[in-house]
Design an enzyme around this catalytic site. Structure first.
Site, PDB file in Angstrom:
ATOM      1  N   LYS A  97       0.769  -0.940  -0.277  1.00 19.28           N
ATOM      2  CA  LYS A  97       0.221  -0.230  -0.058  1.00 19.28           C
ATOM      3  C   LYS A  97       0.850   1.155   0.249  1.00 19.28           C
ATOM      4  O   LYS A  97       2.098   1.226  -0.025  1.00 19.28           O
ATOM      5  CB  LYS A  97      -1.117  -0.223   1.154  1.00 19.28           C
ATOM      6  CG  LYS A  97      -2.214   0.732   0.930  1.00 19.28           C
ATOM      7  CD  LYS A  97      -2.934   0.017   0.459  1.00 19.28           C
ATOM      8  CE  LYS A  97      -4.606   0.322   0.389  1.00 19.28           C
ATOM      9  NZ  LYS A  97      -5.765  -0.398  -0.157  1.00 19.28           N
TER      10      LYS A  97
ATOM     11  N   ASP B  63      -6.792   4.134  -4.758  1.00 17.01           N
ATOM     12  CA  ASP B  63      -7.472   4.310  -2.945  1.00 17.01           C
ATOM     13  C   ASP B  63      -7.941   5.327  -3.375  1.00 17.01           C
ATOM     14  O   ASP B  63      -8.307   6.002  -3.562  1.00 17.01           O
ATOM     15  CB  ASP B  63      -6.178   3.481  -2.496  1.00 17.01           C
ATOM     16  CG  ASP B  63      -7.082   3.154  -1.136  1.00 17.01           C
ATOM     17  OD1 ASP B  63      -7.589   1.981  -1.002  1.00 17.01           O
ATOM     18  OD2 ASP B  63      -7.058   3.753  -0.030  1.00 17.01           O
TER      19      ASP B  63
HETATM   20  P1  NAD Z   1     -12.974   7.559  -2.790  1.00 15.74           P
HETATM   21  O1  NAD Z   1     -11.977   8.554  -2.894  1.00 15.74           O
HETATM   22  O2  NAD Z   1     -13.257   7.536  -4.484  1.00 15.74           O
HETATM   23  O3  NAD Z   1     -13.967   8.394  -1.845  1.00 15.74           O
HETATM   24  C1  NAD Z   1     -13.713   8.569  -0.052  1.00 15.74           C
HETATM   25  C2  NAD Z   1     -15.660   8.988  -0.197  1.00 15.74           C
HETATM   26  O4  NAD Z   1     -15.060   9.026   1.376  1.00 15.74           O
HETATM   27  C3  NAD Z   1     -15.189   9.906  -0.405  1.00 15.74           C
HETATM   28  O5  NAD Z   1     -17.240  10.195  -0.632  1.00 15.74           O
HETATM   29  C4  NAD Z   1     -14.665  10.974   0.735  1.00 15.74           C
HETATM   30  O6  NAD Z   1     -15.534  12.380   0.801  1.00 15.74           O
HETATM   31  C5  NAD Z   1     -15.301  10.332   1.717  1.00 15.74           C
HETATM   32  N1  NAD Z   1     -14.523  10.541   2.484  1.00 15.74           N
HETATM   33  C6  NAD Z   1     -13.248  11.571   2.283  1.00 15.74           C
HETATM   34  N2  NAD Z   1     -13.382  12.036   4.363  1.00 15.74           N
HETATM   35  C7  NAD Z   1     -14.521  12.061   4.586  1.00 15.74           C
HETATM   36  C8  NAD Z   1     -14.878  11.882   5.745  1.00 15.74           C
HETATM   37  N3  NAD Z   1     -13.700  12.440   7.542  1.00 15.74           N
HETATM   38  N4  NAD Z   1     -15.760  11.411   6.657  1.00 15.74           N
HETATM   39  C9  NAD Z   1     -17.294  11.175   5.289  1.00 15.74           C
HETATM   40  N5  NAD Z   1     -16.319  11.023   4.319  1.00 15.74           N
HETATM   41  C10 NAD Z   1     -15.641  11.079   4.107  1.00 15.74           C
HETATM   42  O7  NAD Z   1     -12.499   6.362  -2.505  1.00 15.74           O
HETATM   43  P2  NAD Z   1     -12.699   4.513  -2.311  1.00 15.74           P
HETATM   44  O8  NAD Z   1     -11.825   4.317  -3.508  1.00 15.74           O
HETATM   45  O9  NAD Z   1     -13.902   5.014  -2.846  1.00 15.74           O
HETATM   46  O10 NAD Z   1     -12.479   4.242  -1.018  1.00 15.74           O
HETATM   47  C11 NAD Z   1     -13.227   4.250   0.273  1.00 15.74           C
HETATM   48  C12 NAD Z   1     -12.162   3.384   1.103  1.00 15.74           C
HETATM   49  O11 NAD Z   1     -12.986   2.002   0.420  1.00 15.74           O
HETATM   50  C13 NAD Z   1     -11.323   3.410   1.417  1.00 15.74           C
HETATM   51  O12 NAD Z   1     -10.988   3.229   2.445  1.00 15.74           O
HETATM   52  C14 NAD Z   1     -10.218   2.317   0.916  1.00 15.74           C
HETATM   53  O13 NAD Z   1      -9.129   1.878   1.531  1.00 15.74           O
HETATM   54  C15 NAD Z   1     -11.363   0.917   0.598  1.00 15.74           C
HETATM   55  N6  NAD Z   1     -11.548   0.733  -0.871  1.00 15.74           N
HETATM   56  C16 NAD Z   1     -11.165   0.995  -1.767  1.00 15.74           C
HETATM   57  C17 NAD Z   1     -11.304   0.274  -3.193  1.00 15.74           C
HETATM   58  C18 NAD Z   1     -11.280   0.637  -4.314  1.00 15.74           C
HETATM   59  O14 NAD Z   1     -11.204  -0.297  -5.320  1.00 15.74           O
HETATM   60  N7  NAD Z   1     -11.002   2.207  -4.854  1.00 15.74           N
HETATM   61  C19 NAD Z   1     -10.995  -0.915  -3.153  1.00 15.74           C
HETATM   62  C20 NAD Z   1     -10.820  -1.768  -2.178  1.00 15.74           C
HETATM   63  C21 NAD Z   1     -10.638  -0.985  -0.256  1.00 15.74           C
END
Ligand code: NAD
Length: 447
Positions: free
Chosen positions: A133, A173
């Site tokens: 990561k 991510d």
């Molecule tokens: P992203 O950046 O596309 O979206 C993140 C979301 O979280 C946004 O809507 C943002 O406004 C919100 N956010 C950020 N800070 C916040 C806060 N303090 N309070 C409330 N909401 C908040 O990111 P993503 O890719 O959707 O990732 C989200 C989660 O999923 C993370 O934990 C990431 O590690 C996990 N994840 C993502 C993927 C992927 O393929 N993108 C895969 C596995 C896990």
């Protein structure tokens, strides 16, 4: 986060300053250090399967921790120094694999926790990848598109000796997306020399389709979470059609969970992101809200809902609660407030151990991150395979393979959890660890 003024309380967060004995100085600490939480799950799962001690020891720390400080010229001409991380946890089963996070809260310890979780996810999903990561500590919302591109390219340049399609493969991510991956791939391919340029597309996954990405990757993590929700509904004889959901985080993962579940008749009645929270008992239009976020950067100003506080958001009565934002969001008070049947962990580490204990005592099911969001790495693997073979699969092919992989992992976890009387999270860790242990036993330790 919580504020403590008792010097006897354990300070768990790295970088925080313990108060001197007898001092009444108030210090801010993170209630749960994410890396310690993940290590604790590792220990519990290790005890469940009597994991060989040397395997637990190896897996308790990452193989490599890389920190880079790199300068970037900002639009105004000034130079800013950025701090970036890449943690390579384990590569026994295949190349290090895991996302790149752009967020002001990025710390080495959190990246270590996330990297370890990638090792478990790859093993759980039977993918020939290890775990890694990375991240850069800054707020991507506060820089221009040009600055974002320069930050991404300089970071890739700084990491270039440490990544590669057969060695360590980043992906999107929190705070990064397919555009970020296109810039990373382009930068890397320009550094390896003309003869290798075409063969290194697989240095990152989650690329735009025209640049070597795969169909189905953008929605893959959300789609994988939905396959888990479907399996859970079957297991519980629960009717998804007509049910309700709350989603925290409406980015890549959260918005796709909402959109895909809406096609199965699940109504999103509450959402939240970094800009605030809103509800609509009649149901928000997930498609329109997704488009709104793409255009405006957050849910703020969306006309279809009524603003509520974070506290009220967690009190909404729903069937499914899907945390899809950051870690450590469901603590003790949120767990007491939640009025739902199941927590679908789209985010990594959204439920802290205190919150988890309360949810389980209250009979609320938790579908754990290690399973629920592993659709991302699974389809990343499909993308990497297509890059290697110069193929491009249809979306249907990708979705069918993903459904099979998610359903199998869901059932393996359910069976293990029932047979060994452990919760689903420990079951997921235990299954992953037993697969890694089998390989250590065969290969033994060099030299
Ligand atoms: P992203 O950046 O596309 O979206 C993140 C979301 O979280 C946004 O809507 C943002 O406004 C919100 N956010 C950020 N800070 C916040 C806060 N303090 N309070 C409330 N909401 C908040 O990111 P993503 O890719 O959707 O990732 C989200 C989660 O999923 C993370 O934990 C990431 O590690 C996990 N994840 C993502 C993927 C992927 O393929 N993108 C895969 C596995 C896990």
């Amino acid at each position: 986060m919580k504020t403590i003024d008792s010097p006897s309380e354990t300070v768990q967060a790295s970088g925080s300053i313990p108060a001197a004995p007898g001092s009444s100085r108030t210090i801010i600490v993170k209630e749960f250090d994410f890396f310690k939480v993940v290590q604790d799950y590792l220990d519990r799962a290790a005890r469940t399967i009597n994991l060989q001690d040397y395997v637990r020891t190896i897996l308790s720390e990452p193989k490599n921790e890389i920190i880079v400080n790199f300068p970037v010229k900002m639009d105004g001409g000034e130079v800013r120094l950025f701090k970036g991380y890449r943690v390579q946890h384990n590569n026994l089963l295949g190349p290090f694999k895991g996302g790149i996070r752009f967020h002001p809260s990025v710390t080495l310890d959190d990246v270590k926790a996330l990297a370890a979780m990638m090792t478990w996810k790859s093993a759980l999903m039977r993918i020939p990848f290890g775990g890694g990561k990375g991240g850069v500590k800054f707020d991507p919302h506060t820089v221009s598109r040009d600055e974002l591109q320069r930050i991404t390219r300089r970071f890739t340049h700084a990491l270039s000796e440490n990544i590669g399609p057969e060695y360590d493969i980043p992906a999107p991510d929190l705070g990064t997306n397919s555009q970020t991956m296109a810039w990373m791939m382009d930068t890397y391919s320009n550094m390896v020399g003309s003869a290798r340029k075409q063969s290194v597309k697989g240095v990152v996954t989650g690329k735009p389709v025209a640049s070597g990405g795969t169909l189905g990757r953008a929605k893959a993590t959300g789609q994988g979470a939905v396959f888990c929700a479907i399996e859970w509904a079957k297991e519980k004889s629960f009717e998804l059609e007509g049910s309700t959901m709350a989603v925290q985080g409406f980015g890549n993962v959260g918005s796709h969970v909402a959109v895909i579940l809406s096609r199965l008749g699940v109504s999103t009645v509450a959402v939240g992101d970094h800009s605030g929270y809103m509800v609509n008992p009649e149901g928000l239009n997930a498609h329109k809200l997704q488009d709104w976020v793409v255009d405006h950067g957050s849910i703020a100003g969306y006309p279809g809902g009524k603003a509520v506080t974070r506290e009220d958001f967690f009190k909404q009565k729903v069937d499914i609660f899907a945390p899809c934002a950051l870690e450590n969001q469901i603590g003790e008070s949120e767990a007491r407030s939640l009025d739902c049947k199941v927590v679908l962990e789209g985010a990594n580490g959204p439920t802290n151990p205190a919150g988890e204990k309360i949810l389980l005592e209250r009979g609320i099911d938790i579908l754990p991150d290690v399973l629920v969001n592993s659709g991302g790495v699974t389809v990343s693997y499909y993308e990497w395979v297509q890059n290697k073979r110069s193929e491009s699969w249809t979306e249907e092919e990708v979705d069918t393979k993903l459904e099979k992989a998610m359903t199998r992992a869901y059932r393996e976890i359910s069976d293990f959890s029932r047979q060994n009387k452990v919760d689903r999270r420990i079951a997921g860790y235990a299954l992953a660890l037993s697969r890694i242990e089998a390989v250590y036993k065969e290969r033994e330790i060099f030299p």
